[in-house]
Write a protein that holds these residues in place. Sequence first.
Motif, PDB file in Angstrom:
ATOM      1  N   TYR A   9       0.862  -1.186   0.000  1.00  7.98           N
ATOM      2  CA  TYR A   9       0.000   0.000   0.000  1.00  7.98           C
ATOM      3  C   TYR A   9       0.895   1.231   0.000  1.00  7.98           C
ATOM      4  CZ  TYR A   9      -3.278   3.521   1.628  1.00  7.98           C
ATOM      5  OH  TYR A   9      -4.026   4.659   1.747  1.00  7.98           O
ATOM      6  N   GLY A  10       0.511   2.289  -0.751  1.00 11.83           N
ATOM      7  CA  GLY A  10       1.461   3.355  -0.946  1.00 11.83           C
ATOM      8  C   GLY A  10       1.046   4.789  -0.760  1.00 11.83           C
ATOM      9  N   SER A  11      -0.096   5.070  -0.169  1.00 12.68           N
ATOM     10  CA  SER A  11      -0.472   6.466   0.014  1.00 12.68           C
ATOM     11  C   SER A  11       0.300   7.094   1.169  1.00 12.68           C
ATOM     12  CB  SER A  11      -1.975   6.583   0.301  1.00 12.68           C
ATOM     13  OG  SER A  11      -2.309   7.921   0.592  1.00 12.68           O
ATOM     14  N   VAL A  36      -0.046 -13.454   5.724  1.00 14.15           N
ATOM     15  CA  VAL A  36      -0.129 -12.168   5.042  1.00 14.15           C
ATOM     16  C   VAL A  36       0.539 -11.075   5.873  1.00 14.15           C
ATOM     17  CG1 VAL A  36      -1.706 -10.499   3.971  1.00 14.15           C
ATOM     18  CG2 VAL A  36      -2.372 -12.894   4.124  1.00 14.15           C
ATOM     19  N   GLU A  37       1.255 -10.183   5.176  1.00 16.79           N
ATOM     20  CA  GLU A  37       1.848  -9.020   5.836  1.00 16.79           C
ATOM     21  C   GLU A  37       1.558  -7.783   5.002  1.00 16.79           C
ATOM     22  OE1 GLU A  37       6.140  -7.229   7.394  1.00 16.79           O
ATOM     23  OE2 GLU A  37       6.040  -9.283   6.624  1.00 16.79           O
ATOM     24  N   LEU A  38       1.124  -6.722   5.662  1.00 18.04           N
ATOM     25  CA  LEU A  38       0.918  -5.432   5.011  1.00 18.04           C
ATOM     26  C   LEU A  38       2.245  -4.683   4.979  1.00 18.04           C
ATOM     27  CD1 LEU A  38      -0.902  -3.170   3.843  1.00 18.04           C
ATOM     28  CD2 LEU A  38      -1.268  -2.418   6.203  1.00 18.04           C
ATOM     29  N   ILE A  39       2.638  -4.252   3.789  1.00 19.70           N
ATOM     30  CA  ILE A  39       3.829  -3.423   3.612  1.00 19.70           C
ATOM     31  C   ILE A  39       3.338  -2.025   3.247  1.00 19.70           C
ATOM     32  CG2 ILE A  39       5.991  -3.086   2.363  1.00 19.70           C
ATOM     33  CD1 ILE A  39       5.950  -5.708   3.984  1.00 19.70           C
ATOM     34  N   ASP A  40       3.453  -1.106   4.186  1.00 17.86           N
ATOM     35  CA  ASP A  40       2.987   0.260   4.026  1.00 17.86           C
ATOM     36  C   ASP A  40       4.185   1.122   3.622  1.00 17.86           C
ATOM     37  OD1 ASP A  40       2.090   2.892   4.365  1.00 17.86           O
ATOM     38  OD2 ASP A  40       1.021   2.443   6.221  1.00 17.86           O
ATOM     39  N   ALA A  41       4.170   1.624   2.392  1.00 17.52           N
ATOM     40  CA  ALA A  41       5.309   2.397   1.884  1.00 17.52           C
ATOM     41  C   ALA A  41       5.645   3.579   2.785  1.00 17.52           C
ATOM     42  CB  ALA A  41       5.017   2.881   0.463  1.00 17.52           C
ATOM     43  N   LYS A  42       4.635   4.218   3.334  1.00 20.28           N
ATOM     44  CA  LYS A  42       4.868   5.367   4.220  1.00 20.28           C
ATOM     45  C   LYS A  42       5.630   4.936   5.470  1.00 20.28           C
ATOM     46  CE  LYS A  42       2.377   9.181   6.439  1.00 20.28           C
ATOM     47  NZ  LYS A  42       1.048   9.786   6.652  1.00 20.28           N
ATOM     48  N   ALA A  43       5.273   3.783   6.026  1.00 21.88           N
ATOM     49  CA  ALA A  43       5.952   3.282   7.227  1.00 21.88           C
ATOM     50  C   ALA A  43       7.370   2.808   6.912  1.00 21.88           C
ATOM     51  CB  ALA A  43       5.145   2.146   7.850  1.00 21.88           C
ATOM     52  N   PRO A  64      16.080  -0.746   6.194  1.00 19.07           N
ATOM     53  CA  PRO A  64      14.699  -1.012   5.773  1.00 19.07           C
ATOM     54  C   PRO A  64      14.605  -1.577   4.354  1.00 19.07           C
ATOM     55  CG  PRO A  64      14.862   1.160   6.788  1.00 19.07           C
ATOM     56  CD  PRO A  64      16.257   0.657   6.597  1.00 19.07           C
ATOM     57  N   MET A  65      15.499  -1.135   3.477  1.00 18.41           N
ATOM     58  CA  MET A  65      15.517  -1.634   2.107  1.00 18.41           C
ATOM     59  C   MET A  65      15.975  -3.092   2.070  1.00 18.41           C
ATOM     60  SD  MET A  65      17.550  -0.093  -1.214  1.00 18.41           S
ATOM     61  CE  MET A  65      17.098   1.573  -0.793  1.00 18.41           C
ATOM     62  N   ALA A  66      17.025  -3.415   2.809  1.00 22.08           N
ATOM     63  CA  ALA A  66      17.534  -4.789   2.847  1.00 22.08           C
ATOM     64  C   ALA A  66      16.497  -5.733   3.456  1.00 22.08           C
ATOM     65  CB  ALA A  66      18.838  -4.844   3.630  1.00 22.08           C
ATOM     66  N   ALA A  67      15.835  -5.288   4.523  1.00 23.25           N
ATOM     67  CA  ALA A  67      14.813  -6.130   5.159  1.00 23.25           C
ATOM     68  C   ALA A  67      13.667  -6.397   4.205  1.00 23.25           C
ATOM     69  CB  ALA A  67      14.304  -5.462   6.437  1.00 23.25           C
ATOM     70  N   GLY A  88      -3.330   8.598 -12.757  1.00 25.16           N
ATOM     71  CA  GLY A  88      -2.053   7.899 -12.691  1.00 25.16           C
ATOM     72  C   GLY A  88      -1.862   7.117 -11.411  1.00 25.16           C
ATOM     73  N   MET A  89      -0.625   6.659 -11.235  1.00 26.87           N
ATOM     74  CA  MET A  89      -0.239   5.853 -10.080  1.00 26.87           C
ATOM     75  C   MET A  89       0.069   6.733  -8.881  1.00 26.87           C
ATOM     76  SD  MET A  89       2.621   3.405 -11.753  1.00 26.87           S
ATOM     77  CE  MET A  89       2.237   2.085 -12.873  1.00 26.87           C
ATOM     78  N   GLN A  90      -0.074   6.145  -7.703  1.00 21.49           N
ATOM     79  CA  GLN A  90       0.397   6.803  -6.495  1.00 21.49           C
ATOM     80  C   GLN A  90       1.923   6.808  -6.519  1.00 21.49           C
ATOM     81  OE1 GLN A  90      -1.319   4.238  -3.590  1.00 21.49           O
ATOM     82  NE2 GLN A  90      -2.764   5.780  -2.915  1.00 21.49           N
ATOM     83  N   PRO A  91       2.542   7.956  -6.326  1.00 23.80           N
ATOM     84  CA  PRO A  91       4.010   7.999  -6.386  1.00 23.80           C
ATOM     85  C   PRO A  91       4.681   7.212  -5.266  1.00 23.80           C
ATOM     86  CG  PRO A  91       3.113  10.138  -5.759  1.00 23.80           C
ATOM     87  CD  PRO A  91       1.953   9.287  -6.145  1.00 23.80           C
ATOM     88  N   GLY A  92       4.094   7.164  -4.083  1.00 25.24           N
ATOM     89  CA  GLY A  92       4.721   6.442  -2.974  1.00 25.24           C
ATOM     90  C   GLY A  92       4.855   4.957  -3.239  1.00 25.24           C
ATOM     91  N   LEU A  93       3.817   4.351  -3.786  1.00 28.87           N
ATOM     92  CA  LEU A  93       3.851   2.914  -4.077  1.00 28.87           C
ATOM     93  C   LEU A  93       4.802   2.629  -5.234  1.00 28.87           C
ATOM     94  CD1 LEU A  93       2.815   0.106  -3.417  1.00 28.87           C
ATOM     95  CD2 LEU A  93       0.854   0.549  -4.912  1.00 28.87           C
ATOM     96  N   LYS A  94       4.763   3.472  -6.251  1.00 29.15           N
ATOM     97  CA  LYS A  94       5.670   3.283  -7.406  1.00 29.15           C
ATOM     98  C   LYS A  94       7.119   3.429  -6.960  1.00 29.15           C
ATOM     99  CE  LYS A  94       6.422   2.948 -11.946  1.00 29.15           C
ATOM    100  NZ  LYS A  94       7.861   2.917 -12.066  1.00 29.15           N
TER     101      LYS A  94
END
Length: 196
Positions: A9-11, A36-43, A64-67, A88-94
């Motif tokens: 999720y990326g907002s 299932v795990e939620l990956i929140d781009a903002k977090a 955080p990137m390596a994990a 268009g796409m959400q920039p955070g998720l992209k």
Amino acid sequence: MTHRILVFYGSYRSDRMGIRLADYVVKGLRARGEDVELIDAKAVGLPMLDRMYKEYPAGSAPEPMAALAGKIRAADAFVFVAGEYNWGMQPGLKNLTDHFLEEWFWRPAAIVSYSAGRLAGARSNFLWHGTLCEMGMVVISSTLSLGPIAETLTANGEPQGHAGQHLDGAFPRFADDLAWWAEAARSQRARKAPPY
């Protein structure tokens, strides 16, 4: 058989509504016995793309990137909860997605789109399909699109009204399709190494 599924999720907005849909998808897949795990781009908080994970010398990528790279490699399937911003796409998720490449390969992905309006993120959904294919994922044909999101899900991610009933009715086929492809891809990877 249980599958390891990451829901992205990326907002980054303060009053984000799409988290309702992300929570709905996570709950729905967990109820079916999936891991299932939620990956929140903002977090996660990755910076704007400068270097992809693979472009860092071994062991020097930000933690955080390596994990997240490890989680992506260990997953059987992905769900992208994609909002639509100005067609268009959400920039955070992209931005989060673009930090990785080979980590995504040879796994299925599903797209769940939403918007504040009646078109339900359909244009973002369309754009994500090509992007995920280019990044080495098999995008399943089943998709969920909903809008207006505020009229479809409550603040707690519970379906409401006619649109919520439609979402509940469509979710089982969506989840079945994703599970079928996750199992097929996992079996094939175990049987034969990918060609690249």
